[in-house]
Write a protein that holds these residues in place. Structure first.
Motif, PDB file in Angstrom:
ATOM      1  N   TRP A  89      -4.842   8.581  -7.054  1.00  0.00           N
ATOM      2  CA  TRP A  89      -5.800   7.990  -7.936  1.00  0.00           C
ATOM      3  C   TRP A  89      -6.609   7.678  -7.759  1.00  0.00           C
ATOM      4  CZ3 TRP A  89      -1.833   2.761  -7.286  1.00  0.00           C
ATOM      5  CH2 TRP A  89      -2.668   2.360  -6.704  1.00  0.00           C
ATOM      6  N   THR A  90      -7.575   8.034  -6.828  1.00  0.00           N
ATOM      7  CA  THR A  90      -8.544   8.053  -6.850  1.00  0.00           C
ATOM      8  C   THR A  90      -9.817   9.409  -6.754  1.00  0.00           C
ATOM      9  OG1 THR A  90      -8.586   6.015  -5.184  1.00  0.00           O
ATOM     10  CG2 THR A  90     -11.085   7.397  -4.264  1.00  0.00           C
ATOM     11  N   HIS A 101       1.247  -1.498   0.124  1.00  0.00           N
ATOM     12  CA  HIS A 101      -0.020  -0.485  -0.249  1.00  0.00           C
ATOM     13  C   HIS A 101       0.707   1.228   0.118  1.00  0.00           C
ATOM     14  CE1 HIS A 101      -3.727  -2.018   1.018  1.00  0.00           C
ATOM     15  NE2 HIS A 101      -3.487  -3.024   1.678  1.00  0.00           N
ATOM     16  N   ASN A 102       0.146   2.220  -0.532  1.00  0.00           N
ATOM     17  CA  ASN A 102       0.935   3.456  -0.517  1.00  0.00           C
ATOM     18  C   ASN A 102      -0.263   4.875  -0.448  1.00  0.00           C
ATOM     19  OD1 ASN A 102       1.659   6.251  -1.435  1.00  0.00           O
ATOM     20  ND2 ASN A 102       3.993   5.568  -2.015  1.00  0.00           N
ATOM     21  N   THR A 103      -0.328   5.303   0.792  1.00  0.00           N
ATOM     22  CA  THR A 103      -1.602   5.552   0.964  1.00  0.00           C
ATOM     23  C   THR A 103      -1.799   7.370  -0.221  1.00  0.00           C
ATOM     24  OG1 THR A 103      -1.518   5.194   3.708  1.00  0.00           O
ATOM     25  CG2 THR A 103      -2.775   7.273   2.505  1.00  0.00           C
ATOM     26  N   ILE A 145      -0.546   7.473  -2.945  1.00  0.00           N
ATOM     27  CA  ILE A 145      -0.989   7.315  -4.359  1.00  0.00           C
ATOM     28  C   ILE A 145      -2.412   6.851  -4.726  1.00  0.00           C
ATOM     29  CG2 ILE A 145      -0.258   5.770  -5.921  1.00  0.00           C
ATOM     30  CD1 ILE A 145       2.751   5.688  -5.430  1.00  0.00           C
ATOM     31  N   GLU A 146      -2.851   5.804  -3.352  1.00  0.00           N
ATOM     32  CA  GLU A 146      -3.748   5.070  -3.350  1.00  0.00           C
ATOM     33  C   GLU A 146      -4.790   6.991  -3.349  1.00  0.00           C
ATOM     34  OE1 GLU A 146      -4.812   3.036  -0.983  1.00  0.00           O
ATOM     35  OE2 GLU A 146      -3.548   1.008  -1.518  1.00  0.00           O
ATOM     36  N   ILE A 147      -4.639   8.011  -2.722  1.00  0.00           N
ATOM     37  CA  ILE A 147      -5.561   8.795  -2.427  1.00  0.00           C
ATOM     38  C   ILE A 147      -5.916  10.054  -3.619  1.00  0.00           C
ATOM     39  CG2 ILE A 147      -5.455  11.554  -1.400  1.00  0.00           C
ATOM     40  CD1 ILE A 147      -4.789   9.785   1.044  1.00  0.00           C
TER      41      ILE A 147
END
Length: 380
Positions: free
Chosen positions: A148-149, A140-142, A144-146
């Protein structure tokens, strides 16, 4: 007494001579004229032949395809082989949609596509086996996930604002001065009605190629339009006047689509769909059924002639229709040609005012499909 008889005989011969002088010279007097009783002199009035009414097909408003003799313009209102992009638009909604496509959608799609492609190349290069013999176990990479969302959500919201506005404009109710065109889909031809102009009806079939028809039968030429898009009967609509389009169908679902108008409206049996548009430029515009409707789906062309309101009114009267909003007590305006393509016609109704013209021609003309009985599609 003998003298009196001689005088009477001389007077009779004088009158007889005058009678033959008035007769046609092709009938000469016989030598024994004194023995024949001459007819009394008569006065014959000159015979003037009654003018013969010109057939409806010679009307300037019915010169070609039951409409005006307008020649399509290459690249306008029709597809062009090898051309990339949207057809030139002749409605405000069409211009708005074209700008939305060219100035917003294409740049956004291009940037996103190149960005994703760049990421793919970077991932292939950065995380290849030679560079990373021991794979990373990061799950996980918080941050990056934020990203790309939220990034796609923000992009879609920004695109939704002009998109919803365009959709709203496309289905804006037509004003009171709009001209109604009812398009009815059939397997496989279109029929049209003008409810605001007397309700006359037109049937339009595919205009076939020369090799597909018998000798002496009308076939498509360059003046009619492109192959598979030329119709034997064109419909006529006014320029600068709102058009209320109503679609329905008699059998299966069809779709009335004219790309230059930015119009594509489904025609559903038992249902009335409605939209509105205003044509801004005169010309000939082509479309076709855009809903798979059976074996001959590809043979349901649409051909529209957009003309000034004056010519539209003249065409309506030539078809046996009536002018919308006309007062019954008003005498019809003269419809004599003033110049090529110009007609004296009622005042414009683009502002909603009534048009002062009411009476249709004595002989109502119909516009059946050439070589095809009205009400039966024969496009193949």
């Amino acid at each position: 007494m003998t003298g009196f008889k001689s005088i009477a005989l001389a007077a009779g011969l004088l009158v007889a001579g005058a009678g033959y002088a008035a007769a046609p010279p092709a009938v000469p007097a016989a030598p024994t004229a004194p023995a024949v009783t001459a007819p009394a002199p008569t006065t014959v009035a000159p015979v003037t032949a009654a003018p013969v009414a010109a057939p409806a097909s010679t009307s300037p408003a019915l010169a070609q395809d039951g409409a005006y003799a307008m020649i399509p313009t290459a690249g306008i209102g029709q597809p062009v082989d090898g051309l990339f992009g949207i057809q030139p638009q002749v409605t405000k909604n069409g211009e708005r949609a074209r700008h939305f496509h060219d100035a917003i959608l294409v740049p956004v799609i291009t940037v996103v596509s190149f960005f994703v492609l760049g990421l793919l190349f970077w991932v292939v290069y950065r995380f290849r086996r030679a560079r990373n013999p021991v794979p990373s176990k990061t799950s996980h990479n918080t941050a990056i996930e934020i990203v790309w969302t939220l990034a796609p959500v923000i992009i879609l919201v920004l695109l939704a604002v002009p998109s919803i506005g365009l959709l709203q404009a496309q289905f804006k109710p037509a004003p009171d001065n709009a001209i109604t065109l009812k398009a009815i889909g059939n397997q496989w031809f279109w029929s049209y009605q003008y409810p605001d102009n007397g309700g006359f009806e037109i049937t339009a079939n595919l205009l076939k190629e020369k090799s597909d028809v018998a000798a002496g039968t009308r076939f498509r030429t360059a003046a009619d339009g492109p192959r598979l898009l030329a119709a034997d009967n064109r419909i006529v609509l006014p320029v600068g006047v709102p058009i209320r389009l109503i679609t329905t169908a008699n059998d299966v679902i069809h779709s009335w689509a004219v790309p230059a108008f930015w119009i594509k409206l489904d025609a559903v049996p038992g249902r009335l769909n409605e939209t509105s548009f205003t044509i801004e430029k005169p010309g000939v515009y082509f479309g076709q059924c855009s809903e798979l409707c059976g074996a001959r789906h590809g043979y349901m062309p649409i051909a529209v002639e957009a003309v000034p309101l004056a010519q539209f009114n003249a065409w309506v009267l030539a078809k046996g229709g009536s002018i919308k909003g006309a007062k019954p007590s008003t005498a019809p305006a003269a419809l004599t040609p003033q110049a090529a393509g110009a007609f004296a016609a009622p005042a414009s109704n683009t502002t909603g005012g009534a048009v002062e013209n009411t009476t249709a021609p004595a002989t109502s003309t119909t516009q059946g499909a050439t070589g095809n009985p009205a009400g039966a599609g024969t496009g193949q």
